[in-house]
Design an enzyme around this catalytic site. Sequence first.
Site, PDB file in Angstrom:
ATOM      1  CG  ASP A  81      45.585  37.224  38.958  1.00 35.52           C
ATOM      2  OD1 ASP A  81      45.936  36.286  38.380  1.00 35.52           O
ATOM      3  OD2 ASP A  81      45.621  38.409  38.726  1.00 35.52           O
ATOM      4  CG  HIS A  82      49.858  36.724  39.036  1.00 33.08           C
ATOM      5  ND1 HIS A  82      51.000  35.938  38.548  1.00 33.08           N
ATOM      6  CD2 HIS A  82      49.091  37.175  38.147  1.00 33.08           C
ATOM      7  CE1 HIS A  82      50.714  36.281  37.136  1.00 33.08           C
ATOM      8  NE2 HIS A  82      49.652  36.981  36.730  1.00 33.08           N
ATOM      9  CD  GLU A 133      52.891  32.998  34.818  1.00 33.14           C
ATOM     10  OE1 GLU A 133      52.067  33.486  35.349  1.00 33.14           O
ATOM     11  OE2 GLU A 133      53.686  33.635  34.046  1.00 33.14           O
ATOM     12  CG  HIS A 179      50.808  40.266  33.466  1.00 36.72           C
ATOM     13  ND1 HIS A 179      51.762  39.652  33.540  1.00 36.72           N
ATOM     14  CD2 HIS A 179      49.646  39.637  33.500  1.00 36.72           C
ATOM     15  CE1 HIS A 179      51.131  38.483  34.118  1.00 36.72           C
ATOM     16  NE2 HIS A 179      49.793  38.508  34.146  1.00 36.72           N
ATOM     17  N   GLY A 180      49.736  44.250  31.432  1.00 39.63           N
ATOM     18  CA  GLY A 180      49.735  45.478  31.281  1.00 39.63           C
ATOM     19  C   GLY A 180      49.315  46.334  30.158  1.00 39.63           C
ATOM     20  N   GLY A 216      47.226  38.238  30.557  1.00 36.73           N
ATOM     21  CA  GLY A 216      47.769  39.216  29.694  1.00 36.73           C
ATOM     22  C   GLY A 216      46.754  39.423  28.494  1.00 36.73           C
ATOM     23  CB  SER A 218      43.983  44.047  28.598  1.00 33.98           C
ATOM     24  OG  SER A 218      43.299  43.723  29.843  1.00 33.98           O
ATOM     25  CG  ASN A 259      43.932  35.550  33.986  1.00 37.11           C
ATOM     26  OD1 ASN A 259      42.983  34.683  34.259  1.00 37.11           O
ATOM     27  ND2 ASN A 259      44.848  35.398  34.970  1.00 37.11           N
ATOM     28  CB  ILE A 260      40.327  40.737  31.175  1.00 40.61           C
ATOM     29  CG1 ILE A 260      40.418  39.844  29.848  1.00 40.61           C
ATOM     30  CG2 ILE A 260      39.840  42.301  30.787  1.00 40.61           C
ATOM     31  CD1 ILE A 260      38.994  39.761  29.204  1.00 40.61           C
TER      32      ILE A 260
HETATM   33  P1  13P Z   1      46.092  42.362  31.349  1.00 41.25           P
HETATM   34  O1  13P Z   1      46.959  43.164  32.058  1.00 41.25           O
HETATM   35  O2  13P Z   1      46.245  41.771  29.826  1.00 41.25           O
HETATM   36  O3  13P Z   1      44.643  42.716  31.877  1.00 41.25           O
HETATM   37  O4  13P Z   1      46.144  40.750  32.235  1.00 41.25           O
HETATM   38  C1  13P Z   1      45.675  40.544  33.498  1.00 41.25           C
HETATM   39  C2  13P Z   1      46.187  39.414  34.061  1.00 41.25           C
HETATM   40  O5  13P Z   1      46.816  38.542  33.292  1.00 41.25           O
HETATM   41  C3  13P Z   1      46.037  39.102  35.392  1.00 41.25           C
HETATM   42  O6  13P Z   1      46.597  38.051  35.902  1.00 41.25           O
END
Ligand code: 13P
Length: 322
Positions: A81-82, A133, A179-180, A216, A218, A259-260
């Site tokens: 991831d990233h 991205e 995110h977050g 992002g 969540s 992604n969560i």
């Molecule tokens: P959240 O912060 O919404 O869980 O997103 C996580 C994410 O996108 C990881 O790449």
Amino acid sequence: MIVTTAELYKVAYGKFAIGAYNINNAEQTMGLFRGCIDSQAPFIIQISKGARKYTDKRMLEAIIRSASEIFPDAIFAVHLDHGDEATCYDCIDSGFYSSVMIDASHDPFEENVAITKRVVERAHAKGISVEAELGMLGGVEEDIAVDEGNACLTNPDEAVEFIKRTGCDALAAAIGTSHGAYKFKGQQSLHFDVIEQIEAKLKAAGMPPTPIVMHGSSSVPQDEVLRINAAGGQLDPSARGVNEEEYLPAAKLGVTKVNIDTDGRLVWTRVHREFFRDKPQEFDFRPPGKVFQDEYAKFIAHKNEKLGSAGKLAEVRAALGK
Ligand code: 13P
């Protein structure tokens, strides 16, 4: 069993989304596998740069291999991831990863194209797929912080050009999320129009459909935030996340990986704060660790229901001939 991310995309595209869950330790991994087996869902394990450094990248790999033995029916992909360019190469060369994400979205367009292209060439030579991205999400993702003013939605025309020139296999597009834990104030919706336009413009250009990745994602459940705060936390109670009911409509339009991370962290925080609030004399971390594994498994199964991936394990197994 570890499979390629491309194989999972092929089965899911346009029908349901695959949950991509960030893990850092054994307790999360156990809960993740159990939740996915309970809900009979394929999944993607995400490992961030921070997770690779938290204990040791080899520790995480060993935990995942062990979980795969403990849950032999699980079908999943392993994803970076990233990543930056160097971390992508490290993962590609390790032979353990199904896919990597190169995140050069903070660089100018031409630079993003050049970096992504280099990673795609190295990854494809080893049968590994690449997520890249374009556009910038708001919020904080480990060492990358983007303030709200600089966050911008992905331009669909640029997306088509980007996919064409880089050959990336999946596109992390900015469609209104961040995110977050602090995403939205008040009710906001995903930008379904951006997803629709990207897929329509790809088609018009005679290009194959490309899975869109939603970062992002969540939902930052209110009751979770309130329980954390009632147990001593100080999270902003006005924080809002993505409406879970929008996962599946987005999936039907081409969002194939969701992604969560944050929601899982909230489960951890709630379980541990409540446990030690209610048992202040306790210092054994295993009882709350056990509760967390159960709660995390339930949380994962719930998310898989919302993503439409629950109950799809048999279909995936048949499609993969495994
Ligand atoms: P959240 O912060 O919404 O869980 O997103 C996580 C994410 O996108 C990881 O790449």
